[in-house]
Design a protein around this motif. Sequence first.
Motif, PDB file in Angstrom:
ATOM      1  N   ALA A  67     -12.566 -91.610 -49.617  1.00  0.00           N
ATOM      2  CA  ALA A  67     -11.293 -92.286 -49.349  1.00  0.00           C
ATOM      3  C   ALA A  67     -11.454 -93.320 -48.241  1.00  0.00           C
ATOM      4  N   LEU A  68     -12.289 -93.006 -47.239  1.00  0.00           N
ATOM      5  CA  LEU A  68     -12.553 -93.950 -46.158  1.00  0.00           C
ATOM      6  C   LEU A  68     -13.195 -95.219 -46.690  1.00  0.00           C
ATOM      7  N   PHE A  69     -14.270 -95.064 -47.446  1.00  0.00           N
ATOM      8  CA  PHE A  69     -15.004 -96.240 -47.905  1.00  0.00           C
ATOM      9  C   PHE A  69     -14.196 -97.047 -48.923  1.00  0.00           C
ATOM     10  N   GLU A  70     -13.377 -96.370 -49.709  1.00  0.00           N
ATOM     11  CA  GLU A  70     -12.513 -97.095 -50.642  1.00  0.00           C
ATOM     12  C   GLU A  70     -11.516 -97.968 -49.881  1.00  0.00           C
ATOM     13  N   ARG A  71     -10.942 -97.392 -48.818  1.00  0.00           N
ATOM     14  CA  ARG A  71      -9.955 -98.171 -48.042  1.00  0.00           C
ATOM     15  C   ARG A  71     -10.617 -99.348 -47.356  1.00  0.00           C
ATOM     16  N   LEU A  72     -11.792 -99.138 -46.757  1.00  0.00           N
ATOM     17  CA  LEU A  72     -12.465-100.227 -46.053  1.00  0.00           C
ATOM     18  C   LEU A  72     -12.988-101.287 -47.019  1.00  0.00           C
ATOM     19  N   ALA A  73     -13.412-100.877 -48.205  1.00  0.00           N
ATOM     20  CA  ALA A  73     -13.863-101.851 -49.203  1.00  0.00           C
ATOM     21  C   ALA A  73     -12.703-102.713 -49.684  1.00  0.00           C
ATOM     22  N   THR A  74     -11.536-102.100 -49.809  1.00  0.00           N
ATOM     23  CA  THR A  74     -10.341-102.856 -50.192  1.00  0.00           C
ATOM     24  C   THR A  74      -9.943-103.838 -49.097  1.00  0.00           C
ATOM     25  N   LEU A  75     -10.117-103.412 -47.867  1.00  0.00           N
ATOM     26  CA  LEU A  75      -9.756-104.250 -46.723  1.00  0.00           C
ATOM     27  C   LEU A  75     -10.719-105.409 -46.524  1.00  0.00           C
ATOM     28  N   SER A  76     -11.979-105.216 -46.826  1.00  0.00           N
ATOM     29  CA  SER A  76     -13.042-106.150 -46.448  1.00  0.00           C
ATOM     30  C   SER A  76     -12.774-107.609 -46.816  1.00  0.00           C
ATOM     31  N   PRO A  77     -12.304-107.937 -48.038  1.00  0.00           N
ATOM     32  CA  PRO A  77     -12.090-109.354 -48.371  1.00  0.00           C
ATOM     33  C   PRO A  77     -11.033-110.041 -47.513  1.00  0.00           C
ATOM     34  N   ARG A 107     -13.855-114.188 -42.123  1.00  0.00           N
ATOM     35  CA  ARG A 107     -14.906-114.708 -43.009  1.00  0.00           C
ATOM     36  C   ARG A 107     -15.013-113.904 -44.297  1.00  0.00           C
ATOM     37  N   GLY A 108     -13.875-113.403 -44.744  1.00  0.00           N
ATOM     38  CA  GLY A 108     -13.834-112.699 -46.019  1.00  0.00           C
ATOM     39  C   GLY A 108     -14.669-111.441 -46.073  1.00  0.00           C
ATOM     40  N   GLY A 109     -15.009-110.902 -44.909  1.00  0.00           N
ATOM     41  CA  GLY A 109     -15.825-109.699 -44.888  1.00  0.00           C
ATOM     42  C   GLY A 109     -17.269-109.944 -45.292  1.00  0.00           C
ATOM     43  N   GLU A 110     -17.657-111.207 -45.386  1.00  0.00           N
ATOM     44  CA  GLU A 110     -19.043-111.527 -45.754  1.00  0.00           C
ATOM     45  C   GLU A 110     -19.995-111.259 -44.592  1.00  0.00           C
ATOM     46  N   THR A 111     -19.451-111.321 -43.401  1.00  0.00           N
ATOM     47  CA  THR A 111     -20.240-111.033 -42.199  1.00  0.00           C
ATOM     48  C   THR A 111     -19.339-110.359 -41.180  1.00  0.00           C
ATOM     49  N   TYR A 112     -19.940-109.601 -40.292  1.00  0.00           N
ATOM     50  CA  TYR A 112     -19.198-108.866 -39.276  1.00  0.00           C
ATOM     51  C   TYR A 112     -19.802-109.150 -37.912  1.00  0.00           C
ATOM     52  N   PRO A 113     -19.003-109.105 -36.843  1.00  0.00           N
ATOM     53  CA  PRO A 113     -19.594-109.171 -35.500  1.00  0.00           C
ATOM     54  C   PRO A 113     -20.607-108.037 -35.339  1.00  0.00           C
ATOM     55  N   GLN A 114     -21.681-108.320 -34.629  1.00  0.00           N
ATOM     56  CA  GLN A 114     -22.728-107.313 -34.448  1.00  0.00           C
ATOM     57  C   GLN A 114     -22.507-106.440 -33.216  1.00  0.00           C
ATOM     58  N   SER A 165     -21.595 -98.606 -48.966  1.00  0.00           N
ATOM     59  CA  SER A 165     -20.380 -98.678 -49.790  1.00  0.00           C
ATOM     60  C   SER A 165     -19.491 -99.877 -49.481  1.00  0.00           C
ATOM     61  N   VAL A 166     -19.574-100.395 -48.264  1.00  0.00           N
ATOM     62  CA  VAL A 166     -18.679-101.490 -47.874  1.00  0.00           C
ATOM     63  C   VAL A 166     -19.453-102.788 -47.654  1.00  0.00           C
ATOM     64  N   LEU A 167     -20.539-102.727 -46.924  1.00  0.00           N
ATOM     65  CA  LEU A 167     -21.280-103.949 -46.589  1.00  0.00           C
ATOM     66  C   LEU A 167     -22.132-104.438 -47.743  1.00  0.00           C
ATOM     67  N   GLY A 195      -0.871 -98.876 -40.402  1.00  0.00           N
ATOM     68  CA  GLY A 195      -0.132-100.131 -40.316  1.00  0.00           C
ATOM     69  C   GLY A 195      -1.018-101.291 -39.909  1.00  0.00           C
ATOM     70  N   VAL A 196      -2.003-101.037 -39.048  1.00  0.00           N
ATOM     71  CA  VAL A 196      -2.941-102.086 -38.654  1.00  0.00           C
ATOM     72  C   VAL A 196      -3.731-102.578 -39.861  1.00  0.00           C
ATOM     73  N   LEU A 197      -4.195-101.652 -40.683  1.00  0.00           N
ATOM     74  CA  LEU A 197      -4.960-102.046 -41.868  1.00  0.00           C
ATOM     75  C   LEU A 197      -4.089-102.836 -42.841  1.00  0.00           C
ATOM     76  N   ASP A 198      -2.846-102.394 -42.995  1.00  0.00           N
ATOM     77  CA  ASP A 198      -1.923-103.134 -43.869  1.00  0.00           C
ATOM     78  C   ASP A 198      -1.657-104.527 -43.299  1.00  0.00           C
ATOM     79  N   TRP A 199      -1.473-104.599 -41.977  1.00  0.00           N
ATOM     80  CA  TRP A 199      -1.257-105.904 -41.343  1.00  0.00           C
ATOM     81  C   TRP A 199      -2.457-106.817 -41.574  1.00  0.00           C
ATOM     82  N   ALA A 200      -3.661-106.266 -41.454  1.00  0.00           N
ATOM     83  CA  ALA A 200      -4.868-107.071 -41.644  1.00  0.00           C
ATOM     84  C   ALA A 200      -4.924-107.647 -43.058  1.00  0.00           C
ATOM     85  N   GLN A 201      -4.540-106.856 -44.032  1.00  0.00           N
ATOM     86  CA  GLN A 201      -4.552-107.356 -45.411  1.00  0.00           C
ATOM     87  C   GLN A 201      -3.488-108.418 -45.628  1.00  0.00           C
TER      88      GLN A 201
END
Length: 380
Positions: free
Chosen positions: A210-220, A224-231, A376-378, A155-161
Amino acid sequence: MAADRPWDDVLAEADGQTVDLWMYGGEEAGNAYVDDVLAPAAAELGVTLRRVPVADTGDALDRVLSERQAGVTDGEVDLVWVNGENYAAGRQAGAWLCDWALDLPNRRYTDPADPLLTDDFGVPVEGCESPWHKAQFTLVYDSARVPEPPTTLAGVLDWAQANPGRFTHPAPPDFTGSVFVRQVLTSVVGGPGEVPLEFSQEAYDEYAPALFERLATLSPALWRGGETYPQSQQELDRLFADGEVDMTMTYGPATLADLVADGTFPETTRVLTLEEGTFGNASFLALPSTSGDSAGAQVVADLALSPEQQAAKADPGTWGQFTVLDTGRLEDADRAAFEELPASPVVPPYAELSRNAQPELSADWVSPLDEGWRRSVLAP
């Protein structure tokens, strides 16, 4: 320490020794606890405790391994606040002294059957490190901005999208970013228990896509559109404190009360308790095999395990870390010290927070998943 060696002999040998404790330097409350509470108590036992801040505990392991290779027996590292991945790597390389931690006098206050104290990221502890405090991976949200929070990680991932730009996570190999990725792995493949704790290439090939597919879908949809992440978790906390994102995450939720009390986080900060639970583990102190002050290190580790120090460390105004002690084994006065700790409107009691706690995947999962996320995601 040999099991039949009197503790008074260890104390006598430790008297006058200086113990260098290498630990992550970015934990301000932890630094203050060691400097202002633990070190003065160690001094009363004749041991000088010197905190050595590091950016990554892997730096301490690297130093120990270099000393081993050089045949050093009076090394610069006497005690390490170690994470599961570095503990596992050090165990394989013979970096840690073993057969001492189970014999510490204050170890009698712990539950010998507690699974969080017998295994560290899937690697048996076996007296090679001493428990320090417990932790629970926790998602955190601002109830003013998220009045109806999701109750599962899916649900958190769905909320984020559905709320673009309001969520992100630290980039692996940051510790918190890595555990978030592993937590998502358990969610996308069907829940706790589906992913084998022990790593194998076969299991990785089966479950990781399945993990990387879900995170890649979430990234945009991320900040910042998944272009950068906190370090780091600290960077994510700053985004949350500044209102740029509506959630943060931590493996040390007990510190949240102080962050709210000092105004860093909004008063409406709350812990997000997930129905399926989250990963739980314990922090440990490891003693390098190259230490020349091992008696002093054992005295410090035992002191850190004492009811007095555990209660002081559990106070949100000091550090706010969950105790590794079984309070049912304590004397009435010591138990009362824990019962009198202030309740928090932000952080539920540990018993509630750790409900349905999941065992951590073995340390061998960490690097492959971190690298897989990067590729796969970054990278795309």
